[in-house]
Design an enzyme around this catalytic site. Sequence first.
Site, short mmCIF file in Angstrom:
data_model
loop_
_atom_site.label_atom_id
_atom_site.label_comp_id
_atom_site.label_asym_id
_atom_site.label_seq_id
_atom_site.Cartn_x
_atom_site.Cartn_y
_atom_site.Cartn_z
N ASP A 151 37.75 26.49 38.74
CA ASP A 151 37.05 26.00 37.56
C ASP A 151 38.03 25.86 36.41
OD1 ASP A 151 36.57 28.43 35.47
OD2 ASP A 151 36.43 29.22 37.51
N HIS A 200 39.21 30.83 32.93
CA HIS A 200 37.95 30.89 32.19
C HIS A 200 37.88 29.83 31.09
CE1 HIS A 200 36.99 34.47 34.43
NE2 HIS A 200 38.06 35.09 33.98
N GLY A 231 38.62 22.39 33.41
CA GLY A 231 39.15 21.06 33.14
C GLY A 231 38.56 19.93 33.94
N TYR A 256 29.61 40.71 34.53
CA TYR A 256 30.85 41.22 33.97
C TYR A 256 30.99 42.72 34.27
CZ TYR A 256 31.35 36.92 31.26
OH TYR A 256 31.48 35.61 30.88
#
Length: 421
Positions: free
Chosen positions: A326, A295, A328, A141
Amino acid sequence: MAKPEWLSNPWKQNPWFESVAVAQERARKRLPQPVYGALVAGSERGQSAGDNQAAFAEIGLQPVVAGQKKERSQATTLWGQEISQPVVISPTGVQAVHPDGEVAVARAARDRGTLMGLSNFASKSVEEVTETGARTFFQMYWTGERDVMLHRMQRAQDAGALGLIATTDWSFSIGRDWGSPEIPEKVDLKTMVRFAPKVATKPRWLWTFGRTGMIPDLTAPNLAPPGGVAGPTFFGAYYEWMNTEPPSWDDVTWMREQWKQISGGKPFILKGVSRVDDALRAVDAGVDSISVSNHGGNNLDGTPAAIRMLHPIASRVGDDIEVVIDGGIRRGSDVVKAVALGARAVLIGRAYLWGLAANGEQGVGNVLDVLRMGVDSALRGMGVASIHDLTPEHLLVPEGFHRTLGAVPAREGSHAAPAAV
């Protein structure tokens, strides 16, 4: 022949589950409610988290009645690595659902021939994870001073990480309509007594930790300061983020340049792209890959499902950089739909965490196997020999499905305009 352990041990059940949905249900039954709640809840009303899954159901597949291919291939390359299936482990935070945490996940990814994404909020160190032999991509991050970030990059490189996944748009919403799960500052005797009524009803989960002599660790060892041993708690990491100035695109470029210099040119992936203009800026910043992502619905609620944003982005930059997605992914047909709309591969998060909670390392492998079988079934049904042959024409996409955020007119001789689907 000896009976399987799950037939003779009342604490055991048939470890195999045939779908991600079953893994989720087993995780729900096994985990204390606050722990399970942290895995499923999105931010605020959960609109984005819900749409991430629901949107896949709006896309149909076109079957053939004859001419199916006898042999079908899922092998591909991503981030300079050959992988056996277009499914990669997405980095997620502290994995206290199982005592082995990210180490178990890494072993499963290694054994299935795919890649491991490791969060710098992980409960296991990057050294422990790379020692499994898993091909690891370290996620970082934008938090802390630049010298701190450089230290984390160097540590990942020294441990053998094969690439850096940068997340620069993290936010933490404390407002959830169903109530945010309580996250203790640390797990000590006082905390255990306070949470005892909630965990006492989950004896199998307690037994899993008890047999190792461990308690759930909520610290982040990969955020330990230079020369330090222990990492900060979740709230310590949150404090660091709150005191870090948000990054500019120049900062993204700096981050990429520093990683390339430290690592000798290993891939740099930017996670969290939702807009066409941001995707184009990422190309200009020199990134090797982007993940189209909200996210998991844990950031800005109201962002469209990742699969809705994929094709407009991939059709503009897919020839320049590798595009993944990315959010689901729950079944093999979801993987096929994402690849057909322009993704090189998909990253999974909640799906493997449920597998980890349900059955540790074997549960994670089970999830990857379920997705592999689902992809194969879809390829067979559509008469497709390889995931590389998938195109939007294999799908039934309803009018108005795609969401183009940050639309930028294509310039002559530059990135092509999005194709109609």
